[in-house]
Scaffold this active site. Structure first.
Site, PDB file in Angstrom:
ATOM      1  N   ASP A  35       0.281  -4.566  -0.566  1.00 30.21           N
ATOM      2  CA  ASP A  35      -1.043  -5.093  -0.882  1.00 30.21           C
ATOM      3  C   ASP A  35      -1.913  -4.026  -1.537  1.00 30.21           C
ATOM      4  O   ASP A  35      -1.577  -2.848  -1.539  1.00 30.21           O
ATOM      5  CB  ASP A  35      -1.703  -5.509   0.445  1.00 30.21           C
ATOM      6  N   LYS A  56      -4.152  -6.277  -6.797  1.00 30.63           N
ATOM      7  CA  LYS A  56      -4.739  -6.034  -8.125  1.00 30.63           C
ATOM      8  C   LYS A  56      -4.335  -4.683  -8.681  1.00 30.63           C
ATOM      9  O   LYS A  56      -4.062  -4.529  -9.845  1.00 30.63           O
ATOM     10  CB  LYS A  56      -6.263  -6.065  -8.024  1.00 30.63           C
ATOM     11  N   MET A 168     -16.374  -5.106   2.902  1.00 32.19           N
ATOM     12  CA  MET A 168     -16.596  -5.804   1.621  1.00 32.19           C
ATOM     13  C   MET A 168     -18.089  -6.002   1.358  1.00 32.19           C
ATOM     14  O   MET A 168     -18.506  -7.052   0.888  1.00 32.19           O
ATOM     15  CB  MET A 168     -15.859  -7.162   1.613  1.00 32.19           C
TER      16      MET A 168
HETATM   17  N1  SAH Z   1      -7.260  -5.156   6.520  1.00 37.70           N
HETATM   18  C1  SAH Z   1      -8.160  -4.112   6.045  1.00 37.70           C
HETATM   19  C2  SAH Z   1      -9.414  -4.696   5.412  1.00 37.70           C
HETATM   20  C3  SAH Z   1      -9.154  -5.432   4.116  1.00 37.70           C
HETATM   21  S1  SAH Z   1     -10.621  -6.062   3.425  1.00 37.70           S
HETATM   22  C4  SAH Z   1      -8.499  -3.193   7.202  1.00 37.70           C
HETATM   23  O1  SAH Z   1      -8.212  -3.518   8.353  1.00 37.70           O
HETATM   24  O2  SAH Z   1      -9.042  -2.123   6.956  1.00 37.70           O
HETATM   25  C5  SAH Z   1     -11.004  -4.821   2.227  1.00 37.70           C
HETATM   26  C6  SAH Z   1     -12.214  -4.037   2.663  1.00 37.70           C
HETATM   27  O3  SAH Z   1     -11.853  -3.105   3.665  1.00 37.70           O
HETATM   28  C7  SAH Z   1     -12.854  -3.199   1.574  1.00 37.70           C
HETATM   29  O4  SAH Z   1     -13.724  -3.955   0.773  1.00 37.70           O
HETATM   30  C8  SAH Z   1     -13.601  -2.181   2.394  1.00 37.70           C
HETATM   31  O5  SAH Z   1     -14.787  -2.722   2.932  1.00 37.70           O
HETATM   32  C9  SAH Z   1     -12.643  -1.952   3.537  1.00 37.70           C
HETATM   33  N2  SAH Z   1     -11.739  -0.803   3.302  1.00 37.70           N
HETATM   34  C10 SAH Z   1     -10.408  -0.828   3.194  1.00 37.70           C
HETATM   35  N3  SAH Z   1      -9.921   0.404   3.057  1.00 37.70           N
HETATM   36  C11 SAH Z   1     -10.984   1.246   3.083  1.00 37.70           C
HETATM   37  C12 SAH Z   1     -11.136   2.650   3.025  1.00 37.70           C
HETATM   38  N4  SAH Z   1     -10.093   3.476   2.903  1.00 37.70           N
HETATM   39  N5  SAH Z   1     -12.400   3.138   3.100  1.00 37.70           N
HETATM   40  C13 SAH Z   1     -13.464   2.350   3.252  1.00 37.70           C
HETATM   41  N6  SAH Z   1     -13.367   1.009   3.326  1.00 37.70           N
HETATM   42  C14 SAH Z   1     -12.152   0.470   3.241  1.00 37.70           C
END
Ligand code: SAH
Length: 256
Positions: A35, A56, A168
């Site tokens: 992903d 993406k 997000m």
């Molecule tokens: N399943 C993922 C979340 C996916 S939704 C999890 O548990 O972390 C995608 C969102 O996750 C992004 O828009 C951002 O808000 C957050 N995100 C994912 N990776 C990140 C990172 N390394 N640093 C900050 N925010 C992150």
């Protein structure tokens, strides 16, 4: 061979935050569907697997969910060990629940493997304790982004007394700010915005509810980022590097 799909969390980015179970699943995988937001460095654990990017950043402009479902099903029915690798935790804004149900309805065995979700990792990287005795009795993980028109109960969030961790949210700063203020959250509530948590290019911007939008703009905050809103977001470890210039003054005011 029994058909099986592992839905695996790859953690926030730092490869050391991968679980041993995730490493085992990757090691056994024949096919790995990767992903968005998965750090490629974790793929050293599946050198023999076929890697398919379905996000993406993998070059496909957002692979349709239905296509991903069918890919998992096809490989599983061929008896292959399939790993669906997701950023953070598969069940925190990761569609893990949907995918597990869809596959199980088709008699495919599914095993979910936790990953460290970005919100928890981001806070920890910035030395922010999401719960703290006498300060925050709980933590609420929430997304500002909905596919339908359903409204969050912002008032309840504003008054929950828990630390809010918003995923997000970068494109929704104005709405978040307005709604929380309207919901009764105090204007000087501390906010930490953490971009690329746990990665070498991690950045953090400290602010407060009133100023968060302007500070994020000056900081050029970009996705992926999480927002931590609540008293604990003013916590820091004095040894750590200085906050960004845009917020330095306000941060000093917070400390005073
Ligand atoms: N399943 C993922 C979340 C996916 S939704 C999890 O548990 O972390 C995608 C969102 O996750 C992004 O828009 C951002 O808000 C957050 N995100 C994912 N990776 C990140 C990172 N390394 N640093 C900050 N925010 C992150």
């Amino acid at each position: 061979m029994s058909a099986k799909v592992w839905l695996v969390g790859a953690g926030p980015g730092d490869p050391e935050l991968l679980t041993l179970k995730a490493v085992r699943a990757l090691n056994e995988a024949d096919v790995v569907l990767v992903d968005d937001l998965v750090n490629e460095a974790v793929l050293v654990h599946c050198p023999q697997a076929r890697i398919i990017a379905v996000g993406k950043r993998g070059g496909c402009r957002s692979t349709p969910q239905a296509f991903i479902h069918r890919l998992m099903l096809r490989y599983a029915r061929q008896g292959k060990c399939v790993v669906r690798l997701k950023g953070g935790d598969p069940c925190i804004f990761g569609r893990g629940g949907e995918e597990a149900r869809w596959l199980r309805e088709r008699e495919i065995e599914v095993e979910l493997v936790n990953g460290i979700t970005a919100g928890l990792a981001g806070a920890t990287q910035c030395d922010i304790p999401l719960t703290l005795r006498g300060v925050a009795r709980g933590v609420t993980l929430v997304t500002a982004h909905t596919q339908d028109d359903s409204e969050l109960n912002w008032r309840a969030l504003a008054q929950s007394g828990t630390t809010l961790v918003i995923y997000m949210g970068v494109a929704k700063l104005s709405e978040i700010r307005e709604q929380l203020l309207a919901g009764g959250m105090t204007a000087d509530t501390p906010v930490a915005m953490i971009e690329n948590a746990s990665l070498p290019h991690q950045r953090e911007c400290r602010s407060n509810l009133t100023a968060m939008q302007e500070d994020a703009h000056n900081f050029q905050l970009k996705s992926p980022a999480i927002l931590v809103i609540g008293a604990v977001a003013a916590y820091d470890n004095a040894k750590r590097s200085q906050p960004a210039a845009a917020t330095e003054e306000r941060w000093n005011a917070n400390l005073a």
